[in-house]
Structure formats: structure tokens, C-alpha cells
Scaffold this motif. Structure first.
Motif: not given
Ligand code: HEM
Length: 158
Positions: A23-24, A61, A63, A65, A72, A75, A77, A92-93, A99, A109, A124, A128-129
């Protein structure tokens, strides 16, 4: 914390996440300059997945992602995989949620990520984004309505 220090701190946290370890740092509503209009969209028009492909997925889009591997949050896309990656699989989270649960945006989600309906303890992940300087860049009201109303209408591959 000044903006530059804040960005450097977040960039270091994001760098640790983009290697797929998890997680961020939490980026809640109070981390964005102009909190978005969070009222639920009113679904009058037609919302299709092809419109989502054109208007939403290009925002995924970047790096680390969703449009290039490693994807990431696992997922993918990309054009060939976006629909089957979103509609049906468990998140996943948040493995208790799909989803996208057709007909149920609030239980999906994807919507919770786009609407920042996430626990503040980062369990979680972040909303986004993820945009410039790694801050949350909420979708516009029109874009949010497109996703929300597509799910309400049954989340078809149309
Ligand atoms: C509108 C565009 C985007 C959408 C719809 C989107 C959607 C999602 C969703 C649904 C998840 C959770 C996947 C799961 O747990 O099953 C997720 C996770 C993630 N996304 Fe995105 N995303 C977008 C843009 C981005 C961008 C531009 C980046 C990179 C800068 C990014 C980086 C991540 C990361 C690192 C995770 C895993 C950590 C977490 O859950 O917070 N996403 N995204």
C-alpha cells in the motif's frame, strides 16, 4: 511540511510501493487542494464500457500503474484485459469485495477507490487515480458518473 518536502516524502513511499510490495501512504480527501464533489451521480444518460475505455482508462497510465507490467494492485487495465480484470474478480487490497459488482457500485472496490471510500489506515491502499506528485487526482464529476452509472446499469462489456 512544505510542498517540496511533502512530494519527496510521498515519492519515496510511492517508489517503495511500485515494486508491488503493498500500500501507498494514505492520500485522503484533505490531501487534495480542492476536495471533489462527492455527491452520488444521478444516472440519466447511458454509460458504456467503451466510453470508460476512452475517457477513464487512459488516466491509469504511468510507471508502476495499470497499463504496463508489473500491474499495480495486480490490476491489468490494458485493452485486452480491462473488462475481465474489473468485473468479477475479488480485489487484492480488499478480498471481501469484488472490483466491480454489477448493479452495486457502493459494494464495488473500483468505486470505493475512485470515491475515496477507503479506511484511513491505508489497509486498502490509496484513492485512484494517482496523479502528479503522487497525490490523488479525483476524476471529474462526469467521469465519476460514467463509472458509477455503468455499474448501476449492470457493468456490461458494451
Ligand atoms: C483512473 C485510473 C485508475 C484506476 C481506475 C485505478 C484503479 C485501481 C484499483 C481498483 C486498485 C485496487 C486493485 C485491487 O486491490 O484489486 C488500484 C490499485 C493501485 N493503483 Fe490504481 N488506478 C488508476 C490509476 C493509477 C495510476 C495512474 C497509478 C500509478 C501512478 C496507480 C497505481 C496503483 C497502485 C500502486 C495500486 C496498489 C496499491 C493500492 O491499492 O493503493 N493507479 N488501482
Amino acid at each position: 511540511m512544505n510542498t517540496l518536502a511533502g512530494s519527496l516524502w510521498l515519492a519515496s513511499v510511492l517508489a517503495s510501493c511500485t515494486d508491488g510490495t503493498g500500500m501507498m501512504a494514505d492520500a485522503g480527501v484533505d490531501d487534495v487542494d480542492v476536495p471533489p464533489d462527492m455527491t452520488l451521480p444521478n444516472c440519466s444518460g447511458t454509460a458504456s464500457f467503451s466510453a470508460i475505455r476512452r475517457q477513464i482508462l487512459p488516466n491509469c497510465e504511468g510507471y508502476g500503474c495499470h497499463l504496463s507490467a508489473p500491474y499495480a494492485g495486480e490490476l491489468n487495465l490494458t485493452a485486452a484485459s480491462a473488462y475481465t480484470s474489473l468485473v468479477g474478480p475479488l480485489a487484492k487490497a480488499a478480498p471481501m469485495l469484488q472490483r466491480v459488482q454489477p448493479g452495486a457500485p457502493l459494494a464495488s472496490f473500483l468505486w470505493r477507490k475512485l470515491d475515496n471510500q477507503l479506511p484511513r489506515d491505508s489497509t486498502q491502499g490509496v484513492p485512484m487515480p494517482v496523479g502528479a506528485e503522487n497525490f490523488w487526482t479525483p476524476l471529474s464529476a462526469e467521469q465519476r458518473a460514467l463509472v458509477y452509472c455503468w455499474i448501476v446499469a449492470g457493468a456490461e462489456n458494451n
